[in-house]
Scaffold this active site. Structure first.
Site, PDB file in Angstrom:
ATOM      1  N   CYS A 111      -5.483  19.031 -56.498  1.00 20.95           N
ATOM      2  CA  CYS A 111      -4.649  18.718 -57.057  1.00 20.95           C
ATOM      3  C   CYS A 111      -5.152  17.080 -57.967  1.00 20.95           C
ATOM      4  O   CYS A 111      -5.800  16.646 -57.772  1.00 20.95           O
ATOM      5  CB  CYS A 111      -3.609  17.543 -55.871  1.00 20.95           C
ATOM      6  N   CYS A 114      -4.089  13.163 -56.982  1.00 19.14           N
ATOM      7  CA  CYS A 114      -5.162  12.585 -55.914  1.00 19.14           C
ATOM      8  C   CYS A 114      -5.153  14.202 -54.977  1.00 19.14           C
ATOM      9  O   CYS A 114      -5.899  14.507 -55.214  1.00 19.14           O
ATOM     10  CB  CYS A 114      -3.470  12.020 -55.598  1.00 19.14           C
ATOM     11  N   SER A 115      -4.340  14.084 -53.268  1.00 20.49           N
ATOM     12  CA  SER A 115      -5.072  15.029 -53.043  1.00 20.49           C
ATOM     13  C   SER A 115      -3.912  16.019 -52.710  1.00 20.49           C
ATOM     14  O   SER A 115      -4.140  16.515 -51.068  1.00 20.49           O
ATOM     15  CB  SER A 115      -6.195  14.373 -51.472  1.00 20.49           C
ATOM     16  N   CYS A 116      -2.768  15.920 -53.361  1.00 16.13           N
ATOM     17  CA  CYS A 116      -2.158  16.883 -52.103  1.00 16.13           C
ATOM     18  C   CYS A 116      -2.394  18.811 -51.896  1.00 16.13           C
ATOM     19  O   CYS A 116      -2.923  18.996 -52.695  1.00 16.13           O
ATOM     20  CB  CYS A 116      -0.880  17.454 -53.199  1.00 16.13           C
TER      21      CYS A 116
HETATM   22 FE    FE Z   1      -1.795  14.977 -54.439  1.00 14.64          FE
END
Ligand code: FE
Length: 213
Positions: A111, A114-116
């Site tokens: 991602c 961010c951090s999906c």
């Molecule tokens: Fe994310």
């Protein structure tokens, strides 16, 4: 979890960082003292992410796809629907897309924003997945990054990097290694590592039982 959690990064994984852990505890105490949340609810959420969802779910999905061609076909067509059609898998709320590795193509997930991450099937993301270097370098130089993870791919093999979004999460279906031989679904699942389903790791030749002695 739904796509709406995209930028809610209070995942709990940050708790490995001591200063953040303290801030979380302080925040939790304030929320509890103000009657906004109950500790039991927080414990339930933690229990859910620690024990109910996790890479063991994704590993069973992959193992079933290796064994059951019809399930694999359905999985590649619509992973959310395919998983939710199986009564013995936890329900997937995210829009999940399964992508399959083959002899000429290796898939890896990131991602960049961010951090999906596909929480429903892999649980909480590893710390490195959320790190800025991984998020930028896996796009600009995937072959080198994968080598650092211990995945040395031949130059002939193409690498495709999939960028997760609020709406879409990816699950890599690694190739079933010949060395695994004939095994049951549950035995195979023990060999499917979390990182192999992100695309940064290999399927383990040893089942958990073997690793644990
Ligand atoms: Fe994310």
């Amino acid at each position: 979890m739904s796509g709406s959690d995209h930028h809610d990064h209070s995942h709990g994984e940050e708790s490995i960082l001591t200063d953040i852990q303290k801030r979380v505890k302080a925040l939790e105490s304030i929320l509890v003292s103000k009657g906004l949340v109950e500790r039991a609810t927080i414990d339930q959420i933690i229990e859910h992410f620690e024990n109910k969802v996790g890479p063991h779910v994704g590993a069973r999905v992959v193992a079933r796809a290796w064994i059951d061609q019809e399930f694999k076909r359905a999985l590649l067509e619509d992973a959310t629907k395919a998983i939710n059609s199986q009564s013995d898998f936890p329900q997937v709320g995210q829009h999940l897309i399964a992508i399959e590795n083959n002899d000429s193509l290796h898939n890896v997930v990131v991602c960049t924003l961010c951090s999906c991450y596909p929480w429903d099937v892999l649980g909480l993301p590893p710390v490195w997945y959320k790190s800025a270097p991984y998020r930028s370098r896996i796009v600009s130089d995937p072959r080198s990054v994968l080598k650092e993870f211990g995945l040395e791919l031949s130059e002939a093999k193409k690498i495709r990097v999939w960028d997760s979004t609020a709406e879409t999460r990816y699950l890599v279906i690694p190739q079933r290694p010949v060395f695994l031989g004939v095994k049951s679904e549950s035995e195979l699942a023990k060999c499917v590592t979390r990182d192999s389903m992100i695309g940064t790791g290999k399927v383990s030749p040893l089942s958990e039982d073997n690793v644990n002695g």
